[in-house]
Design an enzyme around this catalytic site. Structure first.
Site, short mmCIF file in Angstrom:
data_model
loop_
_atom_site.label_atom_id
_atom_site.label_comp_id
_atom_site.label_asym_id
_atom_site.label_seq_id
_atom_site.Cartn_x
_atom_site.Cartn_y
_atom_site.Cartn_z
N ASP A 202 2.19 59.02 -0.48
CA ASP A 202 3.51 58.28 -0.80
C ASP A 202 4.76 59.19 -0.51
O ASP A 202 4.85 60.14 -1.17
CB ASP A 202 3.37 57.60 -1.99
CG ASP A 202 4.25 56.50 -2.47
OD1 ASP A 202 5.49 56.68 -2.51
OD2 ASP A 202 3.57 55.32 -2.35
N HIS A 215 17.04 50.33 7.66
CA HIS A 215 15.79 50.26 7.81
C HIS A 215 15.34 50.84 9.24
O HIS A 215 14.22 51.46 9.11
CB HIS A 215 15.19 49.03 7.73
CG HIS A 215 15.44 48.22 6.34
ND1 HIS A 215 14.11 48.55 5.64
CD2 HIS A 215 16.08 47.61 5.55
CE1 HIS A 215 14.41 48.01 4.30
NE2 HIS A 215 15.53 47.36 4.27
N ASP A 219 12.31 53.51 9.21
CA ASP A 219 11.14 53.12 10.40
C ASP A 219 10.94 54.69 11.00
O ASP A 219 9.84 55.07 11.35
CB ASP A 219 11.32 52.16 11.31
CG ASP A 219 11.17 50.79 10.32
OD1 ASP A 219 10.79 50.90 9.39
OD2 ASP A 219 11.59 49.92 11.34
N GLU A 245 5.71 52.75 2.36
CA GLU A 245 5.47 54.28 2.76
C GLU A 245 4.45 54.87 2.27
O GLU A 245 4.25 55.86 1.92
CB GLU A 245 6.82 54.85 1.87
CG GLU A 245 6.64 54.72 0.45
CD GLU A 245 7.22 53.58 -0.48
OE1 GLU A 245 7.70 53.53 -1.50
OE2 GLU A 245 7.38 52.52 0.55
#
Length: 342
Positions: A202, A215, A219, A245
């Site tokens: 994570d 974003h 990405d 994630e």
């Protein structure tokens, strides 16, 4: 013609890549009657690629043989060691080699790249009709493999997706424990290969990345992390993006120390990498060993609990579920999923 149709129906009837390779070899063996047929895939890092035997059938074989999925990559032949295979792979064209046996090497392609070769050994050169037959079947094979890729992989990172995890997990869980298998002469045994492990990865504070940089940059971080995962783990380790994630690894290795070392290598590689615009990011990782009778949700939950422990105790670290339980930092019930944070 009915025999060809039957083989095509069988070829497209599986959703398992290993079975697809075996079915391809079996179909062409029955149609061509060669001495042998082998499906090779190219594996390994750039500059050190090797040939993995995915399916080999000789004329009298009842079942296909192949390299085990956990084979040591250094024991495989280098891709550059066989000139005909290498030429077919690089030129994307059929290469023939006269001799006894005669060899015909066909490239195996997907919609994105050449992934391997099909090698046919025969007493005489394949005629034009036979070569067209092989080429036609390989086009169907390529199209079907592209459909598998689309259904199995995450569209952003190219890693395996969540829905493909359960099937791989159940195959791993169905294998007997190392203590129940004996090594056969001349063969890598289970004791050498080790047992299976699940790790959950994570990204620490990923929401801050999206909030601060947007974003699109988020990405890009996910995509770059996927590349770091590929370079940190072995070619036969199964790498997944579960969404957001969160990433998962299903791998096979000898003991907890080796598993911890593999995950620690990824943690260090991520920490040392300079992500464009973002700079440094870190990951928290939890891992667990597969148990007899395990379920995908049970193993994932154990590894996920270890991740939450890592995040609650400083982040940027690797946590073993078993060690946390042994030290009393996690409490494990007899029931699956009955684990609570200390």
């Amino acid at each position: 013609m009915p025999e060809l149709v039957d083989h095509l129906a069988e070829l497209t009837g599986f959703r398992d890549r290993a079975l697809l390779d075996v079915t391809l070899a079996s179909a062409l063996r029955d149609l061509l009657r060669p001495r042998s047929l082998t499906v090779f895939r190219s594996v390994g890092d750039t500059g050190h690629e090797r040939w993995l035997n995915c399916a080999h059938l000789a004329a009298g074989d009842l079942a296909a043989s192949a390299d085990p999925s956990w084979v040591d990559i250094d024991s495989l032949p280098l891709r550059s060691a066989d000139a005909a295979r290498l030429e077919a792979f690089l030129r994307h064209d059929v290469v023939t080699v006269a001799g006894s046996p005669h060899r015909s090497v066909f490239p195996l392609t997907t919609d994105r790249a050449v992934v391997g070769v099909l090698e046919v050994e025969s007493d005489a050169p394949l005629d034009e009709k036979e070569r067209r037959l092989v080429a036609s079947i390989l086009r169907i094979y390529s199209n079907f493999e592209a459909l598998l890729d689309y259904s199995e992989h995450d569209s952003l990172t190219g890693l395996l997706n969540r829905k493909s995890f359960d099937e791989s997990f159940m195959k791993a869980a169905a294998m007997p424990p190392p203590s129940l298998l004996l090594d056969a002469p001349g063969r890598r045994g289970q004791n050498e290969a080790g047992s299976h492990w699940v790790g959950v990865i994570d990204i620490d504070h990923f929401k801050r990345v999206n909030d601060r940089y947007g974003h699109l940059i988020g990405d890009e971080v996910l995509l770059l992390l996927a590349r770091l995962m590929r370079s940190s783990f072995r070619f036969h380790d199964r790498l997944y993006r579960f969404g957001g994630e969160e990433f998962v690894v299903l791998m096979r290795c000898q003991g907890a120390e080796a598993a911890a070392g593999a995950f620690e290598r990824l943690r260090r590689n991520v920490e040392a990498y300079a992500f464009p615009q973002v700079g440094s990011i870190t990951v928290s990782i939890g891992f667990t060993e597969l148990k007899v009778g395990d379920t995908p949700s049970g193993a994932f939950e154990r590894a996920d609990k270890a991740v939450y422990h890592a995040k609650g105790n400083g982040r940027n670290q690797v946590s073993s579920h078993a060690l946390l339980v042994a030290s009393g930092q996690l409490v494990e019930d007899d029931k699956v999923g009955g684990i609570e944070l200390f």
